[in-house]
Design an enzyme around this catalytic site. Structure first.
Site, PDB file in Angstrom:
ATOM      1  N   ARG A  80       0.843  -1.187   0.000  1.00 55.41           N
ATOM      2  CA  ARG A  80       0.000   0.000   0.000  1.00 55.41           C
ATOM      3  C   ARG A  80       0.885   1.245   0.000  1.00 55.41           C
ATOM      4  NH1 ARG A  80      -2.979   2.922   4.903  1.00 55.41           N
ATOM      5  NH2 ARG A  80      -4.056   4.501   3.671  1.00 55.41           N
ATOM      6  N   HIS A 124      -3.286  10.986   0.955  1.00 53.06           N
ATOM      7  CA  HIS A 124      -2.705  10.758   2.276  1.00 53.06           C
ATOM      8  C   HIS A 124      -2.046  12.059   2.729  1.00 53.06           C
ATOM      9  CE1 HIS A 124      -1.176   7.364   5.060  1.00 53.06           C
ATOM     10  NE2 HIS A 124      -0.975   8.520   5.678  1.00 53.06           N
ATOM     11  N   GLU A 169      -7.850   8.373   6.447  1.00 53.48           N
ATOM     12  CA  GLU A 169      -8.164   9.005   7.720  1.00 53.48           C
ATOM     13  C   GLU A 169      -8.774  10.408   7.603  1.00 53.48           C
ATOM     14  OE1 GLU A 169      -4.765   6.573  10.271  1.00 53.48           O
ATOM     15  OE2 GLU A 169      -4.664   8.758  10.208  1.00 53.48           O
ATOM     16  N   ASN A 295      -7.377   1.754  10.079  1.00 61.66           N
ATOM     17  CA  ASN A 295      -6.082   1.956  10.723  1.00 61.66           C
ATOM     18  C   ASN A 295      -6.312   1.892  12.222  1.00 61.66           C
ATOM     19  OD1 ASN A 295      -5.143   2.387   8.154  1.00 61.66           O
ATOM     20  ND2 ASN A 295      -4.797   4.581   8.408  1.00 61.66           N
ATOM     21  N   TYR A 297      -4.494   1.449  16.095  1.00 56.64           N
ATOM     22  CA  TYR A 297      -3.276   1.491  16.895  1.00 56.64           C
ATOM     23  C   TYR A 297      -3.525   1.283  18.384  1.00 56.64           C
ATOM     24  CZ  TYR A 297      -0.943   3.211  12.730  1.00 56.64           C
ATOM     25  OH  TYR A 297      -0.436   3.321  11.455  1.00 56.64           O
ATOM     26  N   GLU A 353      -3.556  -0.188   8.271  1.00 54.17           N
ATOM     27  CA  GLU A 353      -2.389   0.189   9.065  1.00 54.17           C
ATOM     28  C   GLU A 353      -2.522  -0.422  10.449  1.00 54.17           C
ATOM     29  OE1 GLU A 353      -1.442   4.345   9.452  1.00 54.17           O
ATOM     30  OE2 GLU A 353      -1.854   4.759   7.337  1.00 54.17           O
TER      31      GLU A 353
END
Length: 453
Positions: A80, A124, A169, A295, A297, A353
């Site tokens: 990606r 991005h 995002e 994504n 985290y 991600e």
């Protein structure tokens, strides 16, 4: 140490790695590239740690062939990357810079020759400065230039690229860029943050239409940064605060994509700052997609603050944390995935991600041990397996990041890569996490046919 295959993952599951253009490419004055808002932001004193910038980054623009060799060694099936809008259309709209598209042509061809499927993210965060000067994402006029840009990229790469992500995002674009000022362009306005978020989602729908027309076989999605949000206690005020944070981070983006509306409680909370929603906007935000990119985290644990819109983010003092001070909580990924499947039912889900920053050091023998990252990745892969067992249509995983790189406002002070980069020399060294991830992919790929679900 050999790693056995995990039978919860179907044989068709895609294992990959991810990067982003401004974080890795460098060469900001080469190939006809125009200026981006991140070039300007980095040049503003005090905005980026140590005054770092992406002018060189890790020089992926010149070193991508060597990095693809690393990808082959890793064994990933998909890579990606994002396309830099100012490299393709330097002023954001108008004339297309063919030399910029030539670079992505070469990259895509090299990936395919190596047997690696390219996954292209169109936006991005590196907005051309000319478009920001015309109003940026808070101005509705940005939508048409994004459509033109999408058509230019899809028209050149669509004969070979089949996996597309419109935006990375939208929450970060809106809130960190225009709400808190932590990211480019550095504005601080709730009204601008909400307008930017809405226009990103509308432009996503327009881009889906363009991709469906120009690349009929494309798999199209959008990537959201989502969190498992938990109340710090069962007290009504903590539960209400957690509900607000879930709306702020998650539902404000999920609901217009999957339900064609913004959540009523958040419309009330944002009151007069809600942007104009024109006729047809929500029909665009709900354009059918082939997958939802996530994504992930960390989780958020929330307690009530002084007001509903000022909640407290609570950290467990005993929980492990990354170098970003983010709690390591893999179970949050499993719970989030199950919730998304049950409440929003995306066609498929890709983890676009997932990774962790730690202060890695290369030893004299050339090794880079990163046991915390190994544990982080393994824990989250296990959480994904649990979600698949619970019926979640999870079909791909991209570790963040393939390489250490420019980490936005943190500059080069945070390392997320599974490949260590010595920034003065730009020498690449695979870390222990690289080898562990390589072995997992190899084990899954070599699984006996009778074990395939």
């Amino acid at each position: 140490m050999a790693i056995s295959c995990d039978q919860r993952f179907p044989a068709s599951f895609v294992w990959g790695a991810a990067t982003a253009s401004y974080q890795v490419e460098g060469a900001i004055h080469e190939g006809g590239r125009g200026a981006s808002i991140w070039d300007r932001f980095c040049a503003t004193p005090g905005k980026v740690v140590n005054g770092d910038d992406g002018s060189v980054a890790i020089d992926f623009y010149h070193r991508y062939a060597d990095d693809i060799c690393l990808m082959k060694e890793l064994g990933i099936e998909s890579f990606r990357f994002s396309v830099a809008w100012p490299r393709v259309i330097p002023t954001g709209s108008g004339a297309v810079n063919e030399e910029g598209l030539d670079f992505y042509d070469r990259l895509v061809d090299a990936l395919l020759e190596a047997g690696i499927d390219p996954c292209v993210t169109l936006y991005h965060w590196d907005l051309p400065v000319a478009l920001q000067d015309a109003g940026g994402w808070p101005d509705r006029g940005i939508i048409e230039p994004f459509v033109e840009y999408t058509a230019a990229v899809a028209g050149r790469l669509g004969d070979r690229v089949k996996r597309w992500i419109t935006h990375n995002e939208p929450w970060v674009v809106g809130w960190l860029g225009y709400g808190t000022g932590e990211h480019a362009p550095g504005h601080r306005s709730r009204r601008e943050a909400l307008a930017a978020s809405h226009h990103v989602l509308v432009s996503h729908g327009r881009a889906v239409d363009v991709l469906r027309e120009l690349v009929p076989s494309a798999e199209v999605g959008i990537t959201l940064n989502l969190h498992e949000v938990m109340a710090a206690s069962e007290k009504p005020e903590d539960v209400a605060a957690a509900r607000y944070v879930d709306g702020y981070h998650n539902r404000w983006y999920l609901d217009p994509i999957y339900r064609g509306s913004y959540p009523e409680d958040m419309l009330d909370a944002y009151a007069g700052d809600v942007p104009e929603i024109q006729d047809g906007d929500l029909a665009l935000t709900t354009r059918p997609t082939d997958f939802l990119g996530i994504n992930f985290y960390t989780r958020h644990v929330i307690a009530a603050g002084s007001t509903l819109t000022e909640p407290r983010y609570v950290l467990d003092g005993f929980a492990p944390r990354t170098d970003m001070n983010w709690e390591v909580y893999p179970q949050g990924l499993r719970d989030l995935l199950v919730r998304l499947h049950e409440e929003y039912a995306p066609e498929a889900i890709h983890i676009t991600e997932n990774g962790a920053a730690y202060p890695d050091v290369r030893r004299h023998d050339g090794s880079v041990p990163d046991p915390e990252r190994v544990a982080y990745i393994e824990g989250h892969i296990d959480a994904m397996g649990q979600a698949i067992s619970a019926g979640v249509p999870l079909t791909a995983y991209y570790v963040w990041s393939l390489l250490d790189n420019f980490e936005w406002a943190w500059g080069y002070s945070r390392r997320f890569g599974i490949v260590h980069v010595d920034y003065p020399s730009l020498e690449r060294t695979p870390k222990a996490s690289f080898h562990t991830y390589r072995d997992r992919i190899a084990a899954q790929r070599s699984r006996p046919a009778e074990l395939a679900p």
